[in-house]
Design a protein around this motif. Structure first.
Motif, PDB file in Angstrom:
ATOM      1  N   PHE A  55      -2.933   8.423   0.550  1.00 34.12           N
ATOM      2  CA  PHE A  55      -3.175   8.229   1.984  1.00 34.12           C
ATOM      3  C   PHE A  55      -4.019   6.977   2.215  1.00 34.12           C
ATOM      4  O   PHE A  55      -3.649   6.101   2.987  1.00 34.12           O
ATOM      5  CB  PHE A  55      -3.880   9.472   2.532  1.00 34.12           C
ATOM      6  CG  PHE A  55      -4.031   9.478   4.015  1.00 34.12           C
ATOM      7  CD1 PHE A  55      -2.982   9.859   4.833  1.00 34.12           C
ATOM      8  CD2 PHE A  55      -5.237   9.115   4.597  1.00 34.12           C
ATOM      9  CE1 PHE A  55      -3.124   9.871   6.215  1.00 34.12           C
ATOM     10  CE2 PHE A  55      -5.392   9.122   5.976  1.00 34.12           C
ATOM     11  CZ  PHE A  55      -4.330   9.505   6.785  1.00 34.12           C
ATOM     12  N   GLY A  56      -5.147   6.876   1.502  1.00 31.38           N
ATOM     13  CA  GLY A  56      -6.018   5.705   1.638  1.00 31.38           C
ATOM     14  C   GLY A  56      -5.291   4.437   1.240  1.00 31.38           C
ATOM     15  O   GLY A  56      -5.450   3.382   1.866  1.00 31.38           O
ATOM     16  N   GLY A  57      -4.476   4.539   0.186  1.00 32.89           N
ATOM     17  CA  GLY A  57      -3.703   3.390  -0.272  1.00 32.89           C
ATOM     18  C   GLY A  57      -2.756   2.878   0.802  1.00 32.89           C
ATOM     19  O   GLY A  57      -2.539   1.667   0.931  1.00 32.89           O
ATOM     20  N   THR A  58      -2.213   3.785   1.596  1.00 30.62           N
ATOM     21  CA  THR A  58      -1.300   3.380   2.669  1.00 30.62           C
ATOM     22  C   THR A  58      -2.032   2.528   3.702  1.00 30.62           C
ATOM     23  O   THR A  58      -1.495   1.537   4.204  1.00 30.62           O
ATOM     24  CB  THR A  58      -0.688   4.625   3.347  1.00 30.62           C
ATOM     25  OG1 THR A  58      -0.182   5.492   2.346  1.00 30.62           O
ATOM     26  CG2 THR A  58       0.437   4.228   4.282  1.00 30.62           C
ATOM     27  N   ILE A  59      -3.280   2.899   3.989  1.00 28.31           N
ATOM     28  CA  ILE A  59      -4.075   2.119   4.949  1.00 28.31           C
ATOM     29  C   ILE A  59      -4.299   0.708   4.396  1.00 28.31           C
ATOM     30  O   ILE A  59      -3.998  -0.290   5.058  1.00 28.31           O
ATOM     31  CB  ILE A  59      -5.443   2.798   5.214  1.00 28.31           C
ATOM     32  CG1 ILE A  59      -5.230   4.197   5.790  1.00 28.31           C
ATOM     33  CG2 ILE A  59      -6.289   1.936   6.147  1.00 28.31           C
ATOM     34  CD1 ILE A  59      -6.508   4.992   5.974  1.00 28.31           C
ATOM     35  N   VAL A  60      -4.788   0.639   3.181  1.00 28.36           N
ATOM     36  CA  VAL A  60      -5.103  -0.664   2.576  1.00 28.36           C
ATOM     37  C   VAL A  60      -3.820  -1.505   2.420  1.00 28.36           C
ATOM     38  O   VAL A  60      -3.797  -2.690   2.767  1.00 28.36           O
ATOM     39  CB  VAL A  60      -5.795  -0.478   1.206  1.00 28.36           C
ATOM     40  CG1 VAL A  60      -6.021  -1.818   0.525  1.00 28.36           C
ATOM     41  CG2 VAL A  60      -7.124   0.251   1.391  1.00 28.36           C
ATOM     42  N   GLY A  61      -2.750  -0.875   1.924  1.00 24.59           N
ATOM     43  CA  GLY A  61      -1.482  -1.586   1.749  1.00 24.59           C
ATOM     44  C   GLY A  61      -0.958  -2.136   3.063  1.00 24.59           C
ATOM     45  O   GLY A  61      -0.478  -3.275   3.134  1.00 24.59           O
ATOM     46  N   SER A  62      -1.055  -1.364   4.136  1.00 26.06           N
ATOM     47  CA  SER A  62      -0.582  -1.819   5.449  1.00 26.06           C
ATOM     48  C   SER A  62      -1.353  -3.049   5.887  1.00 26.06           C
ATOM     49  O   SER A  62      -0.773  -4.017   6.393  1.00 26.06           O
ATOM     50  CB  SER A  62      -0.766  -0.725   6.501  1.00 26.06           C
ATOM     51  OG  SER A  62      -0.073   0.432   6.143  1.00 26.06           O
ATOM     52  N   ILE A  63      -2.669  -3.009   5.703  1.00 24.49           N
ATOM     53  CA  ILE A  63      -3.492  -4.144   6.134  1.00 24.49           C
ATOM     54  C   ILE A  63      -3.136  -5.385   5.311  1.00 24.49           C
ATOM     55  O   ILE A  63      -2.951  -6.478   5.866  1.00 24.49           O
ATOM     56  CB  ILE A  63      -4.996  -3.802   6.041  1.00 24.49           C
ATOM     57  CG1 ILE A  63      -5.330  -2.736   7.090  1.00 24.49           C
ATOM     58  CG2 ILE A  63      -5.854  -5.046   6.263  1.00 24.49           C
ATOM     59  CD1 ILE A  63      -6.721  -2.157   6.991  1.00 24.49           C
ATOM     60  N   LEU A  78      -2.704   0.350  -5.976  1.00 25.58           N
ATOM     61  CA  LEU A  78      -4.169   0.296  -5.968  1.00 25.58           C
ATOM     62  C   LEU A  78      -4.806   1.675  -6.015  1.00 25.58           C
ATOM     63  O   LEU A  78      -5.797   1.895  -6.679  1.00 25.58           O
ATOM     64  CB  LEU A  78      -4.651  -0.463  -4.720  1.00 25.58           C
ATOM     65  CG  LEU A  78      -4.226  -1.933  -4.641  1.00 25.58           C
ATOM     66  CD1 LEU A  78      -4.712  -2.557  -3.349  1.00 25.58           C
ATOM     67  CD2 LEU A  78      -4.758  -2.707  -5.843  1.00 25.58           C
ATOM     68  N   PHE A  79      -4.220   2.638  -5.276  1.00 22.37           N
ATOM     69  CA  PHE A  79      -4.822   3.974  -5.217  1.00 22.37           C
ATOM     70  C   PHE A  79      -3.860   5.043  -5.708  1.00 22.37           C
ATOM     71  O   PHE A  79      -3.986   6.196  -5.392  1.00 22.37           O
ATOM     72  CB  PHE A  79      -5.257   4.301  -3.786  1.00 22.37           C
ATOM     73  CG  PHE A  79      -6.243   3.333  -3.244  1.00 22.37           C
ATOM     74  CD1 PHE A  79      -7.601   3.555  -3.408  1.00 22.37           C
ATOM     75  CD2 PHE A  79      -5.819   2.194  -2.575  1.00 22.37           C
ATOM     76  CE1 PHE A  79      -8.519   2.649  -2.914  1.00 22.37           C
ATOM     77  CE2 PHE A  79      -6.744   1.284  -2.078  1.00 22.37           C
ATOM     78  CZ  PHE A  79      -8.091   1.505  -2.250  1.00 22.37           C
ATOM     79  N   GLY A  80      -2.840   4.602  -6.438  1.00 18.10           N
ATOM     80  CA  GLY A  80      -1.770   5.534  -6.779  1.00 18.10           C
ATOM     81  C   GLY A  80      -2.198   6.566  -7.792  1.00 18.10           C
ATOM     82  O   GLY A  80      -3.098   6.372  -8.588  1.00 18.10           O
TER      83      GLY A  80
END
Ligand SMILES: Nc1ncnc2c1ncn2[C@@H]1O[C@H](COP(=O)(O)OP(=O)(O)OP(=O)(O)O)[C@@H](O)[C@H]1O
Ligand SMILES: [Mg+2]
Lengths: 284, 237
Positions: free
Chosen positions: A234-242, A278-280
Motif C-alpha cells: 500500500f505504502g509502495g503504491t503511494i511512493v511509486g505514484s509520486i 521499493l516496499f514489495g
C-alpha cells in the motif's frame, strides 16, 4: 513554471494512485495482474461522459462510471477468473483478451476521436499560489486521492474485513483454514478495484482526455507504479505514484523527447537493486 | 454410523503426477490424542493438508468428519465444521499483529466456556506483553505458541497439529505438552504429526507410522514405547 510542473506531477500522481491502489491490492490477494484495468479506466471515462451529458450532472457521471465498471469487474471475476484460479497463464490471457475486447467495443461505440469531459462549474477556476495559477480541478483530484487513500488505509488497518484482506495477502490458504471464505473476499476486492478504476477514468477524463489508446497508456503507467512501489504494498503504491507522476510531469516539460525513457529508467534500476520493488513483499 | 470423529478411508494424494499418500486409512475417536510418526518426507504434512484440502493436492478416497464426507468440501467449509490447523513452520501473518492473529480466528462458543484471546494471553504472558507487534517478529517458540493460540480460539472440536516441536526449546515444549493434555478435558480431539518420538509418546494414546506414504504400523503409545524393534525399523532410532 517549476511550481506548476510540480503541481501537475502531483495531479498525475493522484490519478495514478487511484488506479494503482486497486490493481495492486487485487494483485496482492489474487496474484493476478489484471490487464483489463486500463480498459476499465477508459470505459469509466466514456460512461462518465455519456451520463454527464444525459443528466447534466458531473457527479452522476462519476458515480455511474464507478458502478458500471464495478459490475463488469464483478462479472469478470465471478464468471471467468474464478474458473481458472491458480493457473497464471490462463488468468493473464483472460484479462488481456477482455482488455482488447473492451478497447475495440469502445471504438465501435464512441468512435476514434478524442473527447473531453467538461470540468463542472463548481470546480472551474484557479487559485493563486505564489506565482502560479493552480486550477481548482487539480486540487480536487489531489484531495480526492488523499480521501481514497485515507479511507482505504482505515479500512485495511481498523476493520475486520481489512484484517482479513491483510491476512489473505500474506497467506490465503492459512486464512481459509480459519473458516474464512477468501474467495468471496477476492471478488469483493476485485470489484472495488473496478469501481475505483471507473471513477478514475471519469475523473481522469476530465483532466486529460477520453480517447482510444488512453487505456493502454494508463495501464502502462499504473504497472510502472506497482513495479517501483512493490507488488502488494500500500505504502509502495503511494511512493511509486509520486515518482512516476513527477517524472512524467518534469520529463514532459524539460526533456520531452526522453520522457518515456525517463519513466522506464527508474523501473529498470528498481528491478536491478530491489526486484521486489521499493516496499514489495511478494516475490513470485 | 461410526464412533469416530475423523475417519480417513483409502486416501490417495498426488502432487501432479507424484503419488505421495497411498491407501491411507486412519480412525480417530472423539477426545482421543493420536500421533502420526514418520521420518522426513514420508508424507505427514501432506496428510494434514489433504484433510483440509490445501496445497493444490489432488485426492481420492473418503474423509469423514463426524460422519460427513468432507473430501469435496472447500477449505473454509471444512474449517467451519470445527477443525483447526497448526501448520508446520507456524505460518503466521506478517501483516497482522499478535492480537489480530487471535481476533481473526476467534469464534466464541455459546454458553461461554471456550477459549478466548484473553485466556491465551493470560496463560502465555510472553505473547500477551507483545500484542501490538507483527506476529512474525516473535521468537520461534513464541510464534509456535501464537500458532497454537490461533487454533485454540477457533474453539474447534479437532485440532490438526503439524510438528509443534520443530525448532523450539524444551521449556516451551513442556508447556505445549501441558496444553495438549488439557485439550482432552476441554472436549478437543488432537491429531498430531511429530518427528520427536518423546513428545509424541507422551502426548498421544495411539500412534500410526507413515513410511513412504503408507501406514505401515499402528499401535497404542504404550506398546510402541516398549517396541524398540519397530522404533528402529520404521524411524531408524
Ligand atoms: N508442493 C509439493 N509439490 C510436489 N511434491 C511435494 C510438495 N510438497 C511435498 N512434496 C513431496 O511429497 C513428499 C511428502 O512431503 P511432506 O511434506 O508431506 O513430508 P513430511 O513427512 O511432512 O516431511 P517433514 O518431516 O520434512 O515435514 C516428499 O517427497 C516431498 O518432496
Ligand atoms: Mg512435514
Amino acid at each position: 513554471m517549476l511550481l506548476m510542473t510540480f503541481i501537475n506531477g502531483l495531479t498525475i500522481a493522484a490519478l495514478l494512485f487511484i488506479m494503482a491502489v486497486g490493481l495492486n491490492l487485487s494483485f496482492g490477494l489474487l496474484r493476478i495482474v489484471n490487464l483489463t484495468h486500463g480498459s476499465f479506466y477508459l470505459l469509466g471515462g466514456y460512461i462518465g461522459l455519456y451520463v454527464y451529458k444525459a443528466t447534466e450532472s458531473w457527479i452522476f457521471g462519476i458515480v455511474a462510471a464507478g458502478i458500471v465498471v464495478a459490475i463488469i469487474a464483478f462479472i469478470e471475476e465471478f464468471t471467468l477468473l474464478r474458473r481458472v484460479r491458480g493457473k497464471p497463464t490462463l488468468e493473464t490471457l483472460i484479462t488481456l483478451s477482455l482488455a482488447i475486447i473492451i478497447s475495440d467495443l469502445l471504438i465501435v461505440i464512441w468512435g476514434g476521436n478524442p473527447k473531453t469531459i467538461k470540468i463542472p462549474e463548481l470546480l472551474k477556476g484557479y487559485v493563486t499560489l505564489f506565482d502560479a495559477n493552480v486550477p481548482i480541478y487539480n486540487i480536487f483530484i489531489f484531495c480526492f486521492a488523499c480521501f481514497i487513500c485515507l479511507t482505504l488505509w482505515l479500512i485495511l488497518q481498523k476493520t475486520k474485513i481489512g484484517m482479513i484482506i491483510r491476512a489473505g495477502v500474506d497467506n490465503f490458504e492459512i486464512t481459509s483454514t480459519l473458516g474464512i471464505n477468501i474467495q468471496l473476499v477476492f471478488t469483493l476486492v476485485f470489484t472495488a478495484a473496478g469501481f475505483l478504476a471507473g471513477i478514475g477514468g471519469a475523473i481522469g477524463g476530465t483532466y486529460l482526455m477520453v480517447a482510444p489508446g488512453e487505456d493502454w497508456r494508463i495501464l502502462t503507467y499504473t504497472l510502472l507504479v506497482i513495479i517501483i512501489g512493490g507488488m502488494g504494498s500500500f505504502g509502495g503504491t503511494i511512493v511509486g505514484s509520486i515518482i512516476i507522476g513527477m517524472i512524467f510531469s518534469f520529463g514532459n516539460v524539460y526533456v520531452p523527447q526522453f520522457s518515456l525513457f525517463l519513466m522506464f529508467a527508474p523501473v529498470a534500476i528498481t528491478l536491478v537493486i530491489r526486484p521486489k520493488g521499493l516496499f514489495g513483499r511478494i516475490t513470485s | 454410523m461410526s464412533e469416530s470423529i475423523l475417519s480417513i478411508k483409502d486416501l490417495n494424494s498426488y502432487y501432479g503426477k507424484s503419488h505421495v499418500l497411498q491407501d491411507v486409512s486412519i480412525n480417530i475417536n472423539p477426545l482421543e490424542r493420536v500421533a502420526i510418526l514418520g521420518r522426513n518426507g514420508m508424507g505427514k504434512s501432506t496428510l494434514m493438508k489433504s484433510i483440509l484440502g490445501l496445497g493444490g493436492i489432488r485426492r481420492d478416497g473418503n474423509i469423514y468428519f463426524n460422519d460427513e464426507n468432507i473430501i469435496k468440501k472447500k477449505t473454509y467449509e471444512i474449517a467451519r465444521r470445527g477443525i483447526a490447523y497448526v501448520p508446520q513452520g507456524r505460518q503466521l501473518f506478517s501483516l497482522l499483529s499478535v492480537e489480530e492473529h487471535l481476533a481473526i480466528a476467534y469464534k466464541p462458543v455459546k454458553g461461554g466456556n471456550g477459549w478466548t484471546p484473553k485466556m491465551v494471553f493470560d496463560i502465555f504472558p510472553e505473547i500477551g506483553e507483545r500484542k501490538k507487534i507483527s506476529g512474525t517478529k516473535l521468537s520461534g517458540g513464541e510464534q509456535q505458541i501464537l500458532a497454537i493460540g490461533r487454533a485454540l480460539v477457533k474453539n474447534p472440536s479437532l485440532i490438526l497439529m503439524d510438528e509443534p516441536s520443530e525448532g523450539i526449546s524444551t521449556l516451551v515444549l513442556e508447556r505445549i505438552l501441558g496444553i495438549c493434555h488439557r485439550l482432552t478435558k476441554q472436549g478437543i480431539t488432537l491429531f498430531l504429526v511429530e518427528q520427536n518420538l518423546g513428545l509424541a509418546l507422551s502426548v498421544a494414546q495411539k500412534v500410526y507410522i507413515l513410511v513412504n506414504g503408507r501406514i505401515v504400523h499402528e499401535a497404542s503409545a504404550e506398546e510402541f514405547n516398549a517396541d524398540k524393534e519397530s522404533q528402529h525399523n520404521f524411524l531408524g532410532i
